[in-house]
Design a protein around this motif. Structure first.
Motif, mmCIF file in Angstrom:
data_model
loop_
_atom_site.group_PDB
_atom_site.id
_atom_site.type_symbol
_atom_site.label_atom_id
_atom_site.label_comp_id
_atom_site.label_asym_id
_atom_site.label_seq_id
_atom_site.Cartn_x
_atom_site.Cartn_y
_atom_site.Cartn_z
ATOM 1 N N HIS A 204 46.300 13.842 22.954
ATOM 2 C CA HIS A 204 45.204 13.123 22.244
ATOM 3 C C HIS A 204 45.295 11.741 23.249
ATOM 4 C CE1 HIS A 204 43.272 11.104 18.748
ATOM 5 N NE2 HIS A 204 44.341 10.045 19.058
ATOM 6 N N GLN A 205 46.353 11.431 23.587
ATOM 7 C CA GLN A 205 46.240 10.032 24.351
ATOM 8 C C GLN A 205 45.407 10.425 25.663
ATOM 9 O OE1 GLN A 205 47.702 6.964 23.285
ATOM 10 N NE2 GLN A 205 45.994 6.166 24.857
ATOM 11 N N GLY A 206 45.597 11.375 26.379
ATOM 12 C CA GLY A 206 44.764 11.918 27.405
ATOM 13 C C GLY A 206 43.394 12.042 26.997
ATOM 14 N N TYR A 207 43.321 12.390 25.891
ATOM 15 C CA TYR A 207 41.405 12.526 25.440
ATOM 16 C C TYR A 207 41.074 11.042 25.467
ATOM 17 C CZ TYR A 207 38.173 12.101 21.561
ATOM 18 O OH TYR A 207 37.223 12.259 20.781
ATOM 19 N N ARG A 208 41.769 10.177 24.878
ATOM 20 C CA ARG A 208 41.200 8.682 24.424
ATOM 21 C C ARG A 208 41.091 8.102 25.788
ATOM 22 N NH1 ARG A 208 42.166 7.448 18.771
ATOM 23 N NH2 ARG A 208 41.924 5.438 19.209
ATOM 24 N N ASP A 209 42.148 8.212 26.576
ATOM 25 C CA ASP A 209 42.143 7.373 27.749
ATOM 26 C C ASP A 209 40.862 8.007 28.872
ATOM 27 O OD1 ASP A 209 44.166 5.968 26.836
ATOM 28 O OD2 ASP A 209 45.503 6.836 28.411
ATOM 29 N N ALA A 210 40.610 9.017 28.834
ATOM 30 C CA ALA A 210 39.614 9.610 29.573
ATOM 31 C C ALA A 210 38.271 9.242 29.015
ATOM 32 C CB ALA A 210 39.527 11.034 29.725
ATOM 33 N N LEU A 211 38.180 9.079 27.694
ATOM 34 C CA LEU A 211 36.836 8.276 27.190
ATOM 35 C C LEU A 211 36.633 7.071 27.688
ATOM 36 C CD1 LEU A 211 36.907 9.863 23.572
ATOM 37 C CD2 LEU A 211 35.295 10.754 25.449
ATOM 38 N N THR A 212 37.794 6.191 27.434
ATOM 39 C CA THR A 212 37.877 4.878 27.867
ATOM 40 C C THR A 212 37.373 4.601 29.319
ATOM 41 O OG1 THR A 212 39.312 4.196 26.109
ATOM 42 C CG2 THR A 212 39.009 2.600 27.874
ATOM 43 N N ALA A 213 38.059 5.585 30.350
ATOM 44 C CA ALA A 213 37.659 5.235 31.622
ATOM 45 C C ALA A 213 36.615 5.512 32.207
ATOM 46 C CB ALA A 213 38.914 6.184 32.300
ATOM 47 N N HIS A 214 35.833 6.346 31.525
ATOM 48 C CA HIS A 214 34.484 6.738 31.480
ATOM 49 C C HIS A 214 33.366 5.974 30.872
ATOM 50 C CE1 HIS A 214 36.441 10.215 33.404
ATOM 51 N NE2 HIS A 214 35.307 10.445 34.086
ATOM 52 N N GLY A 215 33.922 4.762 30.226
ATOM 53 C CA GLY A 215 32.994 3.910 29.397
ATOM 54 C C GLY A 215 32.521 4.646 28.213
ATOM 55 N N LEU A 216 32.948 5.513 27.526
ATOM 56 C CA LEU A 216 32.672 6.086 26.191
ATOM 57 C C LEU A 216 33.528 5.369 25.346
ATOM 58 C CD1 LEU A 216 32.053 9.841 27.381
ATOM 59 C CD2 LEU A 216 30.360 7.852 27.192
ATOM 60 N N GLU A 217 32.802 5.261 24.288
ATOM 61 C CA GLU A 217 33.386 4.479 22.778
ATOM 62 C C GLU A 217 34.127 5.756 22.266
ATOM 63 O OE1 GLU A 217 31.168 2.711 20.056
ATOM 64 O OE2 GLU A 217 30.380 1.176 21.663
ATOM 65 N N ILE A 218 35.493 5.327 21.819
ATOM 66 C CA ILE A 218 36.194 6.406 20.646
ATOM 67 C C ILE A 218 35.900 6.154 19.307
ATOM 68 C CG2 ILE A 218 38.428 6.930 19.981
ATOM 69 C CD1 ILE A 218 39.519 5.680 22.466
ATOM 70 N N ASP A 219 35.136 7.402 18.872
ATOM 71 C CA ASP A 219 34.654 7.697 17.556
ATOM 72 C C ASP A 219 35.838 8.176 16.540
ATOM 73 O OD1 ASP A 219 33.317 8.160 15.186
ATOM 74 O OD2 ASP A 219 31.565 8.595 15.929
ATOM 75 N N GLU A 220 36.406 7.498 15.745
ATOM 76 C CA GLU A 220 37.393 8.375 15.013
ATOM 77 C C GLU A 220 36.924 9.271 14.059
ATOM 78 O OE1 GLU A 220 40.663 7.598 15.551
ATOM 79 O OE2 GLU A 220 40.118 5.823 16.732
ATOM 80 N N ASP A 221 35.533 9.447 13.810
ATOM 81 C CA ASP A 221 34.930 10.484 12.957
ATOM 82 C C ASP A 221 34.965 11.834 13.669
ATOM 83 O OD1 ASP A 221 34.640 8.711 10.806
ATOM 84 O OD2 ASP A 221 32.622 8.215 11.386
ATOM 85 N N LEU A 222 35.176 11.624 15.179
ATOM 86 C CA LEU A 222 35.059 12.916 15.746
ATOM 87 C C LEU A 222 36.701 13.617 15.709
ATOM 88 C CD1 LEU A 222 32.577 11.895 18.641
ATOM 89 C CD2 LEU A 222 32.283 13.341 16.486
ATOM 90 N N ILE A 223 37.478 12.915 15.427
ATOM 91 C CA ILE A 223 38.858 13.367 15.818
ATOM 92 C C ILE A 223 39.484 13.967 14.302
ATOM 93 C CG2 ILE A 223 41.300 12.596 16.074
ATOM 94 C CD1 ILE A 223 40.075 10.092 17.837
ATOM 95 N N SER A 224 39.941 15.179 14.424
ATOM 96 C CA SER A 224 40.522 15.810 13.378
ATOM 97 C C SER A 224 41.929 16.333 13.729
ATOM 98 C CB SER A 224 39.910 17.024 13.187
ATOM 99 O OG SER A 224 38.697 16.852 12.473
ATOM 100 N N VAL A 225 42.866 15.764 12.832
ATOM 101 C CA VAL A 225 44.292 16.183 12.990
ATOM 102 C C VAL A 225 44.657 17.166 11.882
ATOM 103 C CG1 VAL A 225 46.580 15.253 12.809
ATOM 104 C CG2 VAL A 225 44.692 14.071 13.734
ATOM 105 N N MET A 226 45.305 18.406 12.284
ATOM 106 C CA MET A 226 45.420 19.519 11.626
ATOM 107 C C MET A 226 46.516 20.487 12.119
ATOM 108 S SD MET A 226 41.610 21.040 12.422
ATOM 109 C CE MET A 226 41.164 21.236 14.141
ATOM 110 N N GLU A 227 46.927 21.515 11.351
ATOM 111 C CA GLU A 227 47.409 22.546 12.023
ATOM 112 C C GLU A 227 46.389 23.483 12.811
ATOM 113 O OE1 GLU A 227 50.763 23.199 12.040
ATOM 114 O OE2 GLU A 227 51.158 21.430 10.739
ATOM 115 N N LEU A 228 46.739 23.719 13.978
ATOM 116 C CA LEU A 228 45.735 24.172 14.721
ATOM 117 C C LEU A 228 45.853 25.887 14.915
ATOM 118 C CD1 LEU A 228 46.023 21.975 17.951
ATOM 119 C CD2 LEU A 228 44.234 22.092 16.289
#
Length: 346
Positions: A204-228
């Motif tokens: 999850h942290q890799g996901y967030r940091d990749a978005l930030t590094a490429h200038g994209l905003e993090i939209d919490e509505d696009l994140i789902s925490v669940m049993e996968l």
């Protein structure tokens, strides 16, 4: 005796000999006559006697057995890790006792008790999704039994006999999300497992940091925490598609959720990857068989198992007093780009 395994005591009683004489006869000691050896061997064959290797090993001060505890033995990842463990353990002369927690911390505690009572020489464990209290590992640590966590580790749980083998999950996720961005995706949803588990937290942290590094905003509505799993991946994708601004890509923290997301997207008439890029994590066998094939991250399953056993061996052999030498091994992930995310020619 037909209903139970014949013991060395049974042989001794039947032949009116001591158990030590029976033991020496079976071991072909020179201080036992050939006639006695012959009588012992014939009766042993008649009764289908098999020596208790564990008891013999314990008398020598070693069980020659490693305990392995995994959340489950379904899918591709854990069976391959266990295969790597079994292969390497066999080379080193160890037997393997395998337990599964079924993602249940209560069962995990019972399994730890079982392995400790079996006097295993070391324990290799990947914790369950429901494990948040790690007190049951204290008994292992306090008795100086080498303990190697793999994949799902207990962060901050330290000791002279505690080590870990893990994948660089952060880097695997960062590379994968960066790939999606390079393919032109700008609204990337993330399906993640419970964030108290290290692998999901780091992905999850890799996901967030990749978005930030490429200038994209993090939209919490696009994140789902669940049993996968496949079912939750499908359900999460359906929810995402009802949003006013739907995602154009999904990064799921495991492949089952990714295939579930892909099925839901295709059921709504979306093209993968043209309308919705999909990517998973783990390189399950089915990811190379789906239509389209699924981009994922290979975890080097067997390598992880082999590394865990080798690390445990070093811990066992480190010092004459068998005090373990803690060490962490971090494996490199491998991004496998396939059809489900390729919007641009490579």
């Amino acid at each position: 005796m037909a209903n139970r395994r014949a013991s060395i005591t049974d042989l001794a009683k039947a032949l009116n000999l001591s158990t030590s004489t029976i033991s020496r006869a079976l071991a072909d000691h020179n201080d036992v006559s050939e006639a006695t050896k012959k009588r012992v061997r014939e009766l042993a064959e008649e009764l289908s006697y098999q020596p208790n290797q564990l008891a013999a090993a314990l008398r020598r001060g070693r069980s020659n057995t490693l305990g392995v505890l995994v959340p489950h033995i379904t899918g591709n990842f854990f069976p391959q890790v266990v295969n790597g463990i079994a292969l390497e353990a066999s080379k080193a002369g160890f037997n393997v006792m395998i337990c599964q927690s079924n993602e249940d911390v209560k069962q995990e505690r019972k399994n730890i008790d079982l392995l400790m009572n079996s006097q295993v020489e070391g324990i290799l464990v990947s914790v369950s999704n429901t494990t948040q209290d790690f007190g049951h590992f204290d008994a292992v640590r306090s008795q100086d039994v080498p303990l190697v966590f793999f994949d799902r580790i207990v962060e901050g749980f330290r000791g002279n006999n505690v080590s870990a083998v893990m994948l660089d999950d952060y880097q695997g996720a960062y590379q994968l999300v960066s790939h999606l961005i390079e393919q032109g995706c700008t609204r990337i949803a993330h399906f993640t497992g419970p964030l108290h588990i290290n692998i999901h937290k780091n992905r999850h942290q890799g996901y967030r940091d990749a978005l930030t590094a490429h200038g994209l905003e993090i939209d919490e509505d696009l994140i789902s925490v669940m049993e996968l799993n496949q079912k939750t991946g499908t359900a999460a994708m359906k929810r995402m598609l009802k949003q006013s601004n739907v995602p154009d890509a999904v990064f799921a923290s495991n492949d089952l959720a990714a295939v579930g997301a892909m099925q839901a997207a295709k059921a709504q008439g979306l093209r993968v990857p043209q309308d919705m890029a999909i990517a998973g994590f783990s390189n399950e066998v089915f990811t190379s068989l789906t239509e389209p094939t699924i981009t994922t991250v290979d975890q080097g399953c067997e390598t992880m198992g082999i590394s865990a056993v080798r690390l445990l061996q070093k811990m066992l052999n480190g010092n004459p007093d068998r005090q373990a030498q803690p060490r962490n091994v971090v494996l490199r992930p491998k991004l496998l780009v396939r059809e489900s995310s390729l919007r641009k020619p490579e």
